[in-house]
Design a protein around this motif. Structure first.
Motif, PDB file in Angstrom:
ATOM      1  N   GLU A  47       0.803  -1.168  -0.023  1.00 59.42           N
ATOM      2  CA  GLU A  47       0.078   0.101   0.064  1.00 59.42           C
ATOM      3  C   GLU A  47       0.744   1.321  -0.011  1.00 59.42           C
ATOM      4  O   GLU A  47       0.160   2.454  -0.161  1.00 59.42           O
ATOM      5  N   ASP A  48       2.115   1.157   0.199  1.00 61.16           N
ATOM      6  CA  ASP A  48       3.078   2.093   0.055  1.00 61.16           C
ATOM      7  C   ASP A  48       3.455   2.498  -1.612  1.00 61.16           C
ATOM      8  O   ASP A  48       3.833   3.433  -1.567  1.00 61.16           O
ATOM      9  N   THR A  49       2.913   1.674  -2.154  1.00 64.64           N
ATOM     10  CA  THR A  49       3.239   1.937  -3.690  1.00 64.64           C
ATOM     11  C   THR A  49       2.671   3.262  -4.220  1.00 64.64           C
ATOM     12  O   THR A  49       1.310   3.472  -3.894  1.00 64.64           O
ATOM     13  N   GLY A  50       3.207   4.004  -5.013  1.00 67.96           N
ATOM     14  CA  GLY A  50       2.578   5.395  -5.425  1.00 67.96           C
ATOM     15  C   GLY A  50       4.144   6.204  -6.160  1.00 67.96           C
ATOM     16  O   GLY A  50       5.062   5.721  -6.043  1.00 67.96           O
ATOM     17  N   LEU A  51       3.707   7.374  -6.774  1.00 71.27           N
ATOM     18  CA  LEU A  51       4.575   8.138  -7.278  1.00 71.27           C
ATOM     19  C   LEU A  51       4.667   9.297  -6.204  1.00 71.27           C
ATOM     20  O   LEU A  51       3.756   9.855  -5.661  1.00 71.27           O
ATOM     21  N   TYR A  52       5.926   9.163  -5.693  1.00 77.22           N
ATOM     22  CA  TYR A  52       6.304  10.194  -4.611  1.00 77.22           C
ATOM     23  C   TYR A  52       6.860  11.331  -5.036  1.00 77.22           C
ATOM     24  O   TYR A  52       7.856  11.367  -5.919  1.00 77.22           O
ATOM     25  N   TYR A  53       6.352  12.504  -4.466  1.00 76.90           N
ATOM     26  CA  TYR A  53       6.558  13.841  -5.007  1.00 76.90           C
ATOM     27  C   TYR A  53       7.428  14.486  -3.870  1.00 76.90           C
ATOM     28  O   TYR A  53       6.971  14.612  -2.622  1.00 76.90           O
ATOM     29  N   CYS A  54       8.482  15.310  -4.198  1.00 76.64           N
ATOM     30  CA  CYS A  54       8.956  16.132  -3.336  1.00 76.64           C
ATOM     31  C   CYS A  54       8.392  17.530  -3.404  1.00 76.64           C
ATOM     32  O   CYS A  54       8.071  18.082  -4.546  1.00 76.64           O
ATOM     33  N   ASN A  55       8.384  18.120  -2.152  1.00 73.85           N
ATOM     34  CA  ASN A  55       7.657  19.598  -2.112  1.00 73.85           C
ATOM     35  C   ASN A  55       8.755  20.527  -1.359  1.00 73.85           C
ATOM     36  O   ASN A  55       9.067  20.018  -0.200  1.00 73.85           O
ATOM     37  N   ALA A  56       8.773  21.534  -1.895  1.00 70.51           N
ATOM     38  CA  ALA A  56       9.571  22.565  -0.896  1.00 70.51           C
ATOM     39  C   ALA A  56       9.156  23.882  -1.005  1.00 70.51           C
ATOM     40  O   ALA A  56       8.948  24.565  -2.021  1.00 70.51           O
ATOM     41  N   ASP A  57       9.111  24.588   0.303  1.00 72.53           N
ATOM     42  CA  ASP A  57       8.383  25.886   0.375  1.00 72.53           C
ATOM     43  C   ASP A  57       9.804  26.798   0.351  1.00 72.53           C
ATOM     44  O   ASP A  57      10.534  26.589   1.369  1.00 72.53           O
ATOM     45  N   VAL A  58       9.864  27.362  -0.810  1.00 78.03           N
ATOM     46  CA  VAL A  58      11.242  28.334  -0.878  1.00 78.03           C
ATOM     47  C   VAL A  58      10.884  29.752  -1.071  1.00 78.03           C
ATOM     48  O   VAL A  58      10.131  30.433  -1.624  1.00 78.03           O
ATOM     49  N   THR A  59      11.799  30.415  -0.248  1.00 75.94           N
ATOM     50  CA  THR A  59      11.981  31.962  -0.512  1.00 75.94           C
ATOM     51  C   THR A  59      13.157  32.116  -1.487  1.00 75.94           C
ATOM     52  O   THR A  59      14.207  31.831  -1.218  1.00 75.94           O
ATOM     53  N   THR A  60      12.967  32.686  -2.657  1.00 71.17           N
ATOM     54  CA  THR A  60      13.949  32.844  -3.663  1.00 71.17           C
ATOM     55  C   THR A  60      14.810  33.904  -3.232  1.00 71.17           C
ATOM     56  O   THR A  60      14.467  34.776  -2.257  1.00 71.17           O
ATOM     57  N   ILE A  61      15.958  34.152  -3.919  1.00 70.41           N
ATOM     58  CA  ILE A  61      16.852  35.351  -3.910  1.00 70.41           C
ATOM     59  C   ILE A  61      15.972  36.639  -4.005  1.00 70.41           C
ATOM     60  O   ILE A  61      16.591  37.432  -3.598  1.00 70.41           O
ATOM     61  N   SER A  62      14.842  36.809  -4.790  1.00 68.42           N
ATOM     62  CA  SER A  62      14.167  37.756  -5.036  1.00 68.42           C
ATOM     63  C   SER A  62      13.162  38.054  -3.930  1.00 68.42           C
ATOM     64  O   SER A  62      12.350  38.873  -4.097  1.00 68.42           O
ATOM     65  N   VAL A  63      13.285  37.232  -2.960  1.00 69.68           N
ATOM     66  CA  VAL A  63      12.296  37.328  -1.622  1.00 69.68           C
ATOM     67  C   VAL A  63      10.862  36.908  -2.257  1.00 69.68           C
ATOM     68  O   VAL A  63       9.973  37.611  -1.621  1.00 69.68           O
ATOM     69  N   PHE A  64      10.853  36.059  -2.981  1.00 68.08           N
ATOM     70  CA  PHE A  64       9.276  35.589  -3.294  1.00 68.08           C
ATOM     71  C   PHE A  64       9.058  34.220  -2.734  1.00 68.08           C
ATOM     72  O   PHE A  64       9.924  33.314  -3.253  1.00 68.08           O
ATOM     73  N   ARG A  65       8.272  34.029  -2.032  1.00 63.53           N
ATOM     74  CA  ARG A  65       8.071  32.661  -1.572  1.00 63.53           C
ATOM     75  C   ARG A  65       6.862  31.911  -2.112  1.00 63.53           C
ATOM     76  O   ARG A  65       5.867  32.509  -2.214  1.00 63.53           O
ATOM     77  N   LYS A  66       7.278  30.537  -2.541  1.00 69.16           N
ATOM     78  CA  LYS A  66       6.184  29.864  -3.190  1.00 69.16           C
ATOM     79  C   LYS A  66       6.701  28.448  -2.957  1.00 69.16           C
ATOM     80  O   LYS A  66       7.914  27.993  -2.583  1.00 69.16           O
ATOM     81  N   ALA A  67       5.762  27.450  -3.133  1.00 68.88           N
ATOM     82  CA  ALA A  67       6.000  26.007  -3.023  1.00 68.88           C
ATOM     83  C   ALA A  67       6.334  25.430  -4.635  1.00 68.88           C
ATOM     84  O   ALA A  67       5.722  25.966  -5.487  1.00 68.88           O
ATOM     85  N   TYR A  68       7.355  24.621  -4.512  1.00 69.93           N
ATOM     86  CA  TYR A  68       7.972  24.043  -5.847  1.00 69.93           C
ATOM     87  C   TYR A  68       7.717  22.303  -5.815  1.00 69.93           C
ATOM     88  O   TYR A  68       7.828  21.846  -4.534  1.00 69.93           O
TER      89      TYR A  68
END
Length: 120
Positions: A88-109
């Motif tokens: 039941e652990d089978t699946g497509l695993y995605y990484c997510n990162a909440d990033v504040t860029t060098i231009s000080v813009f914050r979003k999830a990738y």
């Protein structure tokens, strides 16, 4: 722009282990929380584990005691150690990162995903 690259997925027998890695690169100022999601066929994407910049972690109930999330801030990398894997652990695993860029813009990738298949 920020990119996430996942690796470590594969085919494993029940009870086996895998370690997933996700490396963030690009215009990164700061990475806040990092997390792993998964999606199985016919199911919604679900949060598996999340870790804050300070190292506090939370897990999906069904993986507690089996999975461990960790991060290396110097390498902009998050890991997911998966032990005692079940079908039941089978699946497509995605990484997510909440990033504040060098231009000080914050979003999830999101990464592209890495397939984990647990089967005998």
């Amino acid at each position: 722009q920020v990119q996430l690259a996942e690796s470590g997925g594969g085919l494993v027998q029940p009870g086996g282990s895998l370690r997933l890695s996700c490396v963030a690169s690009g215009s990164i100022g700061r990475i806040n929380a990092m997390s792993w999601y998964r999606q199985a066929p016919g199911n919604e994407r679900e949060l598996v584990a999340i870790i804050t910049s300070g190292g506090s972690a939370n897990y999906l109930d069904s993986v507690k005691g089996r999975f461990a999330i960790s991060r290396d801030n110097a390498k902009n990398t998050v890991y997911l150690q998966m032990n005692g894997l079940k079908p039941e652990d089978t699946g497509l695993y995605y990484c997510n990162a909440d990033v504040t860029t060098i231009s000080v813009f914050r979003k999830a990738y999101w990464g592209q995903g890495t397939q984990v298949t647990v089967s005998s």
